[in-house]
Design an enzyme around this catalytic site. Structure first.
Site, PDB file in Angstrom:
ATOM      1  N   GLU A 144       2.999  -1.569  -9.258  1.00  0.00           N
ATOM      2  CA  GLU A 144       2.160  -0.437  -8.862  1.00  0.00           C
ATOM      3  C   GLU A 144       0.815  -0.948  -8.333  1.00  0.00           C
ATOM      4  OE1 GLU A 144       0.865   3.849 -10.876  1.00  0.00           O
ATOM      5  OE2 GLU A 144       1.586   2.203 -12.131  1.00  0.00           O
ATOM      6  N   LYS A 197       2.826   9.174  -5.612  1.00  0.00           N
ATOM      7  CA  LYS A 197       3.204   9.366  -7.008  1.00  0.00           C
ATOM      8  C   LYS A 197       3.131  10.852  -7.349  1.00  0.00           C
ATOM      9  CE  LYS A 197       2.287   7.187 -11.534  1.00  0.00           C
ATOM     10  NZ  LYS A 197       1.422   6.195 -12.225  1.00  0.00           N
ATOM     11  N   CYS A 214       6.072   4.241 -12.228  1.00  0.00           N
ATOM     12  CA  CYS A 214       5.588   4.102 -13.597  1.00  0.00           C
ATOM     13  C   CYS A 214       5.705   5.373 -14.434  1.00  0.00           C
ATOM     14  CB  CYS A 214       4.141   3.607 -13.573  1.00  0.00           C
ATOM     15  SG  CYS A 214       3.614   2.884 -15.156  1.00  0.00           S
ATOM     16  N   SER A 224     -15.179 -18.897 -39.893  1.00  0.00           N
ATOM     17  CA  SER A 224     -15.730 -18.589 -41.216  1.00  0.00           C
ATOM     18  C   SER A 224     -14.908 -19.124 -42.377  1.00  0.00           C
ATOM     19  CB  SER A 224     -15.842 -17.068 -41.379  1.00  0.00           C
ATOM     20  OG  SER A 224     -14.547 -16.486 -41.461  1.00  0.00           O
ATOM     21  N   ILE A 231      -9.354 -15.117 -42.655  1.00  0.00           N
ATOM     22  CA  ILE A 231      -8.120 -14.985 -41.876  1.00  0.00           C
ATOM     23  C   ILE A 231      -8.370 -14.439 -40.473  1.00  0.00           C
ATOM     24  CG2 ILE A 231      -7.495 -12.638 -42.595  1.00  0.00           C
ATOM     25  CD1 ILE A 231      -4.586 -13.809 -42.915  1.00  0.00           C
ATOM     26  N   ASP A 232      -9.451 -13.675 -40.255  1.00  0.00           N
ATOM     27  CA  ASP A 232      -9.690 -13.102 -38.932  1.00  0.00           C
ATOM     28  C   ASP A 232     -10.079 -14.180 -37.921  1.00  0.00           C
ATOM     29  OD1 ASP A 232      -9.070 -10.520 -39.711  1.00  0.00           O
ATOM     30  OD2 ASP A 232     -11.111 -10.085 -40.335  1.00  0.00           O
TER      31      ASP A 232
END
Length: 710
Positions: free
Chosen positions: A45, A114, A177, A361, A364-365
């Site tokens: 598109e 479209k 789409c 740090s 986990i992030d």
């Protein structure tokens, strides 16, 4: 008459407003399709200008440049001999339309606008275009002068509207789409009217677990009605938060016969299939469609003598129709490893920047963010092994600036060392040895260039500035301070880390001897749940250049890290999984260690539930309370406990909503993302929820339920 024909669809890594680059990729896809014997090629598109042009679609320049690129394409004889379906915007009678240009041998056969526009979530097509909304209606379009010249003397107009292309051997129709996702999709009427090949050109973005939904609709498009369906999609980052995830495919009578990659560093990926048009006719003769076909809308057929098949192919035993194949769908953990990584590679190579920096740090992030960068390096190394010339050039330009000319990395860690920089910004009294060690060992295992330092002196200087000016001593909560003092001291640290990260990002490439200097992009690492809850400091390390995990839930990040531990052979990741999430912004004592979930008053699993009900189920506080009365019954929660949790969430959501106005642009992955800038259009100044009518109604219902129970 021949039955076999080779058709081609593609995924292109287009870039908004990169007209010449986009045209080059379009031509490359056409040349590849022709080399594979295809007689029909369909592309994504709005591929000429790029899908993500946003308000540039309101500028006349854009339409002029698109026609200039189309002129170049139509005059290039290397693109002749194949029916082309090209995407670009068109201005007609002062209205802007999202269109497909169907062209053959230097001439336009049809402009197909479209019919139905995407106008929810991340999409704002109604802001830039209007839908055609007139099924099977067409009229005349006056071609621009430079295009009219190519059509011959006296030809100034071509059809524009909802029509189809008729060849001597088949009939081809196009939908775009969003039309696939509508209940009364155009392919239904086209199929009933005898259209045998339907193309779909998309700009469909990646979200976790979305592909199977999209594919189920694509399969259904021909399963009921028969036919050949060519799905094309953009692939890559074209300048925004979205990653378009390709997966071009060819479907015949509800069966996949060819499927492209969902995540790839290839700028051009062409997918072809050999199809037998008689299979469509046979399939349709065995299903109940005849009577409905007689009542179907009638499409105007644009005639062309060009045939998609060859009369000789049926007698050639080496030309075999493509066989059905199983669908390949990545697990969510793999999607996190691949989608954000490919998005980040596009961002890095197109921004002209020297690399990335993460304030690591030990949690986990930031660990997930670093692991995704490592995944990016793994993908890049695979592309180098496959001989991807564009990736090779990008690697030498970005990572090779530290090395002699012609240098290439031998391992993902070696590449990661040139691209990724990590810095641990600790506090001597609050940062544990465990988090400091985890950060350093993770950086070492993935090859990142790591710095370990403390911000105590900066913190004390900023603290003294306020205390001296006000003649007021601030204390942490564990030392007898008030809530306001405790927050102020935490926020000083958080914001110092953001300023320090940008300082390191600016100077590290020069320190390492990069020939052209340059700076680094700072990566944020706030997940979607913390953004939703507002559990972050405004203008702290959540303020970065881009955030790969800002649209991913904590629950999914944990799954990803568990998966990557084995797939990437990084045993250090288990330590991140086992660690208690903590911001480490308060002093550690013998009986107190700060905990994220304790601070928030809710678990990350509960936050995911609240987020989905708020955004996807579109529930307010009262509706959410009613739903969770049922959903959480098996967990043993009483009505009053559910009420407390729902009200607690909405209270903190409301008072922290203002933080979303400054959030770092994040990779879009979750459909409950609270991104204020584009996706989640809600206010950021709310009336206090604890006084709201919704909360009063919740309290009233709790009272009634408790009376009934007694």
């Amino acid at each position: 008459m021949g039955r076999l024909m080779t058709v081609a669809t593609c995924s292109l890594n287009q870039w908004a407003l990169d007209f010449e680059g986009n045209l080059a990729r379009i031509k490359d896809s056409i040349h590849q399709a022709k080399a594979l014997g295809a007689t029909l090629r369909v592309g994504p598109e709005l591929e000429i200008c790029g899908y993500g042009c946003l308000d540039h679609f309101l500028e006349s320049d854009l339409y002029l440049h698109c026609w200039e690129m189309m002129h170049n394409l139509l005059t290039d004889e290397s693109c002749y001999g194949i029916l082309l379906d090209i995407g670009m915007p068109v201005m007609h009678r002062n209205n802007r339309y999202n269109c497909r240009i169907i062209a053959l041998d230097g001439k336009i056969l049809l402009i197909r606008p479209k019919l139905w526009l995407a106008n929810d979530g991340n999409y704002r097509e109604m802001r830039h275009f209007i839908p055609w909304k007139r099924s099977t209606y067409y009229e005349e379009y006056y071609l621009p002068g430079m295009i009219a010249e190519l059509h011959g003397k006296g030809i100034q107009k071509v059809p524009i509207g909802d029509a189809v292309i008729s060849t001597p051997d088949t009939c081809v129709g196009a939908e775009t789409c969003e039309e696939l996702f509508t209940p009364n999709a155009p392919h239904i009427a086209m199929g009933l009217n005898g259209v045998e090949i339907i193309t779909n050109s998309s700009g469909s973005h990646h979200s976790l677990r979305k592909l199977d939904t999209r594919i189920s609709l694509i399969l259904e498009a021909t399963r009921k009605n028969g036919g050949i369906y060519l799905y094309s999609n953009q692939q890559g980052c074209d300048g925004d938060r979205l990653y378009y995830d390709g997966c071009a495919m060819v479907i015949v009578n509800g069966e996949i016969v060819a499927q492209g990659s969902q995540f790839s560093l290839n700028d051009v990926e062409v997918v072809t299939a050999i199809v037998d048009i008689e299979d469509v006719r046979s399939y349709r003769s065995s299903i109940s469609r005849g009577h409905q076909a007689l009542e179907a809308p009638v499409y105007r057929r644009i005639e062309t003598p060009f045939k998609l098949s060859s009369d000789d192919d049926i007698f050639n035993p080496d030309i075999i129709p493509s066989r059905s194949q199983p669908l390949h769908i990545h697990k969510p953990e793999e999607e996190i490893a691949l989608g954000p990584a490919c998005w980040m590679w596009d961002y890095l190579r197109r921004s002209g920047i020297a690399g990335y920096l993460i304030p690591l740090s030990g949690g986990i992030d930031s660990c997930s963010t670093a692991t995704i960068v490592f995944s990016m390096c793994r993908i890049v190394m695979e592309a180098l092994k496959e001989g991807n010339e564009q990736v090779k050039q990008d690697v030498q330009r970005i990572a090779g600036a530290y090395e002699p000319e012609g240098w290439l990395p031998k391992t993902p860690q070696e590449l990661c060392n040139r691209i990724l920089h990590t810095v641990y910004l600790g506090m001597a009294s609050q940062s544990s040895k465990e988090t400091r060690s985890r950060a350093e060992r993770l950086a070492n295992d993935i090859g990142a260039f790591h710095i370990d330092t403390n911000i105590d002196s900066c913190f004390q200087a900023q603290r003294s500035l306020v205390e001296d000016a006000l003649d007021f001593k601030m204390n942490f909560k564990v030392h007898g301070g008030t809530v306001a003092e405790n927050l102020a001291l935490q926020n000083i640290q958080a914001r110092i880390r953001m300023v320090s990260a940008y300082e390191f990002a600016q100077i590290l490439p020069s320190k390492r001897g990069r020939r052209d200097g340059g700076g680094l992009l700072v990566l944020g690492s706030g997940n979607v749940d913390e953004c939703l809850r507002g559990y972050l400091t405004k203008y702290d390390c959540s303020s970065a250049d881009i955030n790969p995990i800002g649209g991913i839930s904590k629950v999914d990040l944990k799954r990803f890290i568990g998966w990557a531990q084995h797939e990437f052979e990084l045993p250090i990741l288990k330590e991140f999984l086992d660690a208690t999430p903590t911001a480490e912004l308060e002093p550690i004592t013998t009986n107190y260690v700060q905990s994220d979930e304790a601070d928030m008053g809710m678990t990350y699993e509960e936050l995911s539930v609240f987020g989905r009900l708020r955004k996807e189920a579109k529930l307010g506080p009262y509706g959410m309370f009613q739903r969770l009365l049922h959903d959480w019954r098996d967990l043993g929660y009483s009505p009053s406990e559910v009420a407390v949790k729902v009200k607690h969430f909405h209270h903190h959501y409301a008072i922290n909503r203002h933080k979303m106005t400054t959030m770092t642009p994040s990779y879009h992955a979750e459909n409950y993302s609270p991104d204020d800038n584009r996706f989640d259009l809600r206010p950021f100044l709310y009336p206090p929820f604890f006084k709201s009518w919704s909360f009063k109604q919740i309290d009233k219902m709790v009272e009634q339920l408790e009376k009934r129970k007694k």
